[in-house]
Motif scaffolding. Sequence first.
Motif, PDB file in Angstrom:
ATOM      1  N   LEU A  28       0.810  -1.217   0.000  1.00 26.46           N
ATOM      2  CA  LEU A  28       0.000   0.000   0.000  1.00 26.46           C
ATOM      3  C   LEU A  28       0.850   1.277   0.000  1.00 26.46           C
ATOM      4  CD1 LEU A  28      -3.018  -0.925   2.289  1.00 26.46           C
ATOM      5  CD2 LEU A  28      -2.986  -0.625  -0.192  1.00 26.46           C
ATOM      6  N   PRO A  29       1.859   1.392   0.872  1.00 22.82           N
ATOM      7  CA  PRO A  29       2.708   2.581   0.774  1.00 22.82           C
ATOM      8  C   PRO A  29       3.407   2.711  -0.571  1.00 22.82           C
ATOM      9  CG  PRO A  29       3.017   1.523   2.903  1.00 22.82           C
ATOM     10  CD  PRO A  29       2.180   0.598   2.082  1.00 22.82           C
ATOM     11  N   LEU A  30       3.781   1.595  -1.173  1.00 22.46           N
ATOM     12  CA  LEU A  30       4.393   1.682  -2.504  1.00 22.46           C
ATOM     13  C   LEU A  30       3.436   2.318  -3.505  1.00 22.46           C
ATOM     14  CD1 LEU A  30       6.267  -1.731  -2.761  1.00 22.46           C
ATOM     15  CD2 LEU A  30       7.277   0.542  -2.668  1.00 22.46           C
ATOM     16  N   LEU A  31       2.145   2.019  -3.371  1.00 22.83           N
ATOM     17  CA  LEU A  31       1.159   2.632  -4.262  1.00 22.83           C
ATOM     18  C   LEU A  31       1.029   4.126  -4.003  1.00 22.83           C
ATOM     19  CD1 LEU A  31      -1.650  -0.084  -4.156  1.00 22.83           C
ATOM     20  CD2 LEU A  31       0.085   0.271  -5.918  1.00 22.83           C
ATOM     21  N   TRP A  76      -0.121   1.510  17.582  1.00 22.50           N
ATOM     22  CA  TRP A  76      -1.353   1.060  18.257  1.00 22.50           C
ATOM     23  C   TRP A  76      -2.294   0.259  17.350  1.00 22.50           C
ATOM     24  CZ3 TRP A  76      -0.013   6.410  19.044  1.00 22.50           C
ATOM     25  CH2 TRP A  76       0.584   6.667  20.272  1.00 22.50           C
ATOM     26  N   GLY A  77      -1.968   0.132  16.091  1.00 20.21           N
ATOM     27  CA  GLY A  77      -2.839  -0.595  15.183  1.00 20.21           C
ATOM     28  C   GLY A  77      -2.171  -1.817  14.614  1.00 20.21           C
ATOM     29  N   SER A  78      -2.805  -2.341  13.584  1.00 19.87           N
ATOM     30  CA  SER A  78      -2.280  -3.531  12.920  1.00 19.87           C
ATOM     31  C   SER A  78      -1.362  -3.127  11.778  1.00 19.87           C
ATOM     32  CB  SER A  78      -3.443  -4.370  12.385  1.00 19.87           C
ATOM     33  OG  SER A  78      -4.157  -3.629  11.396  1.00 19.87           O
ATOM     34  N   VAL A  79      -0.743  -4.155  11.168  1.00 22.54           N
ATOM     35  CA  VAL A  79       0.133  -3.906  10.027  1.00 22.54           C
ATOM     36  C   VAL A  79      -0.664  -3.352   8.864  1.00 22.54           C
ATOM     37  CG1 VAL A  79       1.694  -4.995   8.378  1.00 22.54           C
ATOM     38  CG2 VAL A  79       1.728  -5.700  10.770  1.00 22.54           C
ATOM     39  N   THR A  80      -1.840  -3.872   8.652  1.00 22.75           N
ATOM     40  CA  THR A  80      -2.690  -3.379   7.567  1.00 22.75           C
ATOM     41  C   THR A  80      -3.128  -1.938   7.822  1.00 22.75           C
ATOM     42  OG1 THR A  80      -3.495  -5.617   7.183  1.00 22.75           O
ATOM     43  CG2 THR A  80      -4.793  -3.811   6.260  1.00 22.75           C
ATOM     44  N   ALA A  81      -3.433  -1.618   9.081  1.00 21.31           N
ATOM     45  CA  ALA A  81      -3.817  -0.240   9.421  1.00 21.31           C
ATOM     46  C   ALA A  81      -2.674   0.726   9.129  1.00 21.31           C
ATOM     47  CB  ALA A  81      -4.229  -0.147  10.879  1.00 21.31           C
ATOM     48  N   PHE A  82      -1.429   0.275   9.400  1.00 21.73           N
ATOM     49  CA  PHE A  82      -0.291   1.130   9.074  1.00 21.73           C
ATOM     50  C   PHE A  82      -0.188   1.366   7.566  1.00 21.73           C
ATOM     51  CE2 PHE A  82       4.057   0.982   7.397  1.00 21.73           C
ATOM     52  CZ  PHE A  82       4.498   2.223   7.810  1.00 21.73           C
ATOM     53  N   GLY A  83      -0.343   0.298   6.811  1.00 22.47           N
ATOM     54  CA  GLY A  83      -0.277   0.454   5.357  1.00 22.47           C
ATOM     55  C   GLY A  83      -1.339   1.406   4.839  1.00 22.47           C
ATOM     56  N   LEU A  84      -2.558   1.291   5.364  1.00 20.51           N
ATOM     57  CA  LEU A  84      -3.640   2.180   4.919  1.00 20.51           C
ATOM     58  C   LEU A  84      -3.375   3.625   5.328  1.00 20.51           C
ATOM     59  CD1 LEU A  84      -6.412   2.427   3.617  1.00 20.51           C
ATOM     60  CD2 LEU A  84      -7.433   1.955   5.848  1.00 20.51           C
ATOM     61  N   ALA A  85      -2.932   3.843   6.572  1.00 19.28           N
ATOM     62  CA  ALA A  85      -2.667   5.210   7.034  1.00 19.28           C
ATOM     63  C   ALA A  85      -1.511   5.835   6.260  1.00 19.28           C
ATOM     64  CB  ALA A  85      -2.364   5.203   8.533  1.00 19.28           C
ATOM     65  N   ALA A  86      -0.462   5.040   6.009  1.00 22.52           N
ATOM     66  CA  ALA A  86       0.676   5.576   5.265  1.00 22.52           C
ATOM     67  C   ALA A  86       0.285   5.952   3.844  1.00 22.52           C
ATOM     68  CB  ALA A  86       1.816   4.556   5.256  1.00 22.52           C
ATOM     69  N   THR A  87      -0.510   5.112   3.195  1.00 27.86           N
ATOM     70  CA  THR A  87      -0.918   5.404   1.814  1.00 27.86           C
ATOM     71  C   THR A  87      -1.793   6.651   1.749  1.00 27.86           C
ATOM     72  OG1 THR A  87      -0.823   3.052   1.273  1.00 27.86           O
ATOM     73  CG2 THR A  87      -2.085   4.476  -0.202  1.00 27.86           C
ATOM     74  N   LEU A  88      -2.761   6.769   2.659  1.00 27.57           N
ATOM     75  CA  LEU A  88      -3.615   7.951   2.665  1.00 27.57           C
ATOM     76  C   LEU A  88      -2.811   9.217   2.938  1.00 27.57           C
ATOM     77  CD1 LEU A  88      -6.768   6.609   4.558  1.00 27.57           C
ATOM     78  CD2 LEU A  88      -6.487   6.996   2.095  1.00 27.57           C
ATOM     79  N   GLY A  89      -1.831   9.118   3.834  1.00 24.72           N
ATOM     80  CA  GLY A  89      -0.992  10.279   4.105  1.00 24.72           C
ATOM     81  C   GLY A  89      -0.183  10.696   2.891  1.00 24.72           C
ATOM     82  N   LEU A  90       0.390   9.729   2.176  1.00 23.91           N
ATOM     83  CA  LEU A  90       1.153  10.039   0.966  1.00 23.91           C
ATOM     84  C   LEU A  90       0.254  10.648  -0.113  1.00 23.91           C
ATOM     85  CD1 LEU A  90       3.466   6.903   0.759  1.00 23.91           C
ATOM     86  CD2 LEU A  90       4.130   9.230   1.352  1.00 23.91           C
ATOM     87  N   LEU A  91      -0.950  10.134  -0.253  1.00 26.43           N
ATOM     88  CA  LEU A  91      -1.882  10.689  -1.238  1.00 26.43           C
ATOM     89  C   LEU A  91      -2.262  12.119  -0.878  1.00 26.43           C
ATOM     90  CD1 LEU A  91      -4.224   7.631  -1.952  1.00 26.43           C
ATOM     91  CD2 LEU A  91      -2.404   8.542  -3.397  1.00 26.43           C
ATOM     92  N   ALA A  92      -2.400  12.408   0.416  1.00 25.58           N
ATOM     93  CA  ALA A  92      -2.718  13.779   0.833  1.00 25.58           C
ATOM     94  C   ALA A  92      -1.572  14.725   0.490  1.00 25.58           C
ATOM     95  CB  ALA A  92      -3.022  13.818   2.330  1.00 25.58           C
TER      96      ALA A  92
END
Length: 564
Positions: free
Chosen positions: A52-55, A152-168
């Motif tokens: 997800l972060p790669l995307l 505080w979250g899961s590995v998937t939650a990190f991937g989702l948060a990182a991707t949304l942050g990069l898109l922002a």
Amino acid sequence: MSPEAPQEGAGEAPQPGGVSGQVLLAVAVLSLGALPPILVLPHDRLVADASLPLLGWLPLGIAGVVLVDRAARSLVGWAAVAVAALTPVAMVLAILPSAQPGAAAGPAWLLPVLAVALAALPASGRAARRWRTWIVAWCVAAVAAGAAAWTWGSVTAFGLAATLGLLAVAGTVAASAVVREPRPVIEPLVDVGLLVGILVAGVAAGGVMWQFAEHERIFGAEVVGALAAAVTIMMATPAAVTLRRAWVARRYGSGILSPDDLVTLSGDLRRDGDPRLLLATAGDLVAVASGTDAVEIVLDEVEDRPGWTSFPLVVGEERVGTMAVRPRHPEGLEARQDAVVRQLAPTVALAARAVDLAVEAQHARNDVIQQRQVERARILADLHDDLGPALAGMGMRVEAARATGTAVDLDALADDLAACRADLRRIVSALTPEPLVGADLAGALTKLVGSFATAAGPALTLDAEAVDEVDGARAIVAYRFVAETVTNALRHSGARHVRVRVTHHDDVLEATVSDDGPGGAPVVPGVGLTSLATRAREAGGRLEVVPGDRAGLVVRLVIPGSAA
């Protein structure tokens, strides 16, 4: 950040019609950096925290290319391209040896995005400072969100948060390339605050009703709570919109001219007022509506002044004036204020045109009044210059007859009175004096001088040379000049001889009346001489009053032919 690079000043943008070398280089760097993830991802069992972060890195690089294309020498654009190109490579190299890719790097994958924030720090200008704030804020928020999700979250939650942050961050960088004047930072914060307030009010109302329904053992407590939350949100939304409109109006003005404002504008066009007051009123109304410091409207084109922004006022294809606006911010109008001023410009242009027409009408009324005064002065002068000498001549003949005891020639007096009546009619209608009707100037002067001759009065002589071709305005002025000056000489000079000489040579008309009396030039010219001087100027000539060579007074009238 504005379309121009705020970090290094204004650079020269690439020429339209081709792709610049900087853009090609940025695309090449981004492509080489994105190639390893493209080759590795299909063949490696990467989990969500890596894929997800790669995307998210690729849109950031694309946004950097867009910014490089729009703003030459853009540090932010190059930083985005470099970070997007290098980070995926480092991520792939870090995760390949491990079966748990997320454990190898974690939130450190997002730290390179802070290079974009550092590149945005040097900024000059209002727009650049605002984009700097947004870019830095989103970069920090992306790293913080990724770290929180990792902690505080899961590995998937990190991937989702990182991707949304990069898109922002990518969206902010891309927006800085195409939006020249962003909104002040406080405006979106107000919007977010109102939205959060609406949601909090809905959740609070729904929670309270849910708890109440549970306490009272009401069936479907969840439904009651959800319904209460929905109703609260629906009712709070119009209130939030009203609050936002009030806040925007207080900051930027209402943006419109109300019907009361239009009534105020039309009230300044009253007949007995100064129509220019409408321009000042319109400027005040536009200043209030746009939230600017001052607005000045002039019926002319003006040069730009420091600290002011000028807008042309056009009606149809005709420019009727200029509206100069002084913004409250030293760096110019906000985008919203600029839009409001441009929206109000057509209405202000119509008001300026109305003022222009009102001023023209006022000038026309003043011209009518002035012409009326001129006509009154003309009638007064004509009565004095035409009827005055004729009546004076008749009066002197009567006085001479009474002094000598001879009989008055009643037939001659009757003829003179009839001429006076005819002359009066012509004076009122501004026609030529009666002696000049159907006669040349020489004949009219001969008759005029002869009417002054009396047995007991001074001797009168007339010398007229080449005046047969003189007609029109010059003939009238010369005739009245002789009539007035001879009358004055007979009344006031005490002369024994009065000589009248009228010549016309080289198209210059010259008339001279001289006497041998003891008197000198009048200290204060009377109505007659003042009227004659005015007539001479109107005809393009001049009037001279000088003492004679030996005695008496010489009055001379000179009218060039070009003034006829």
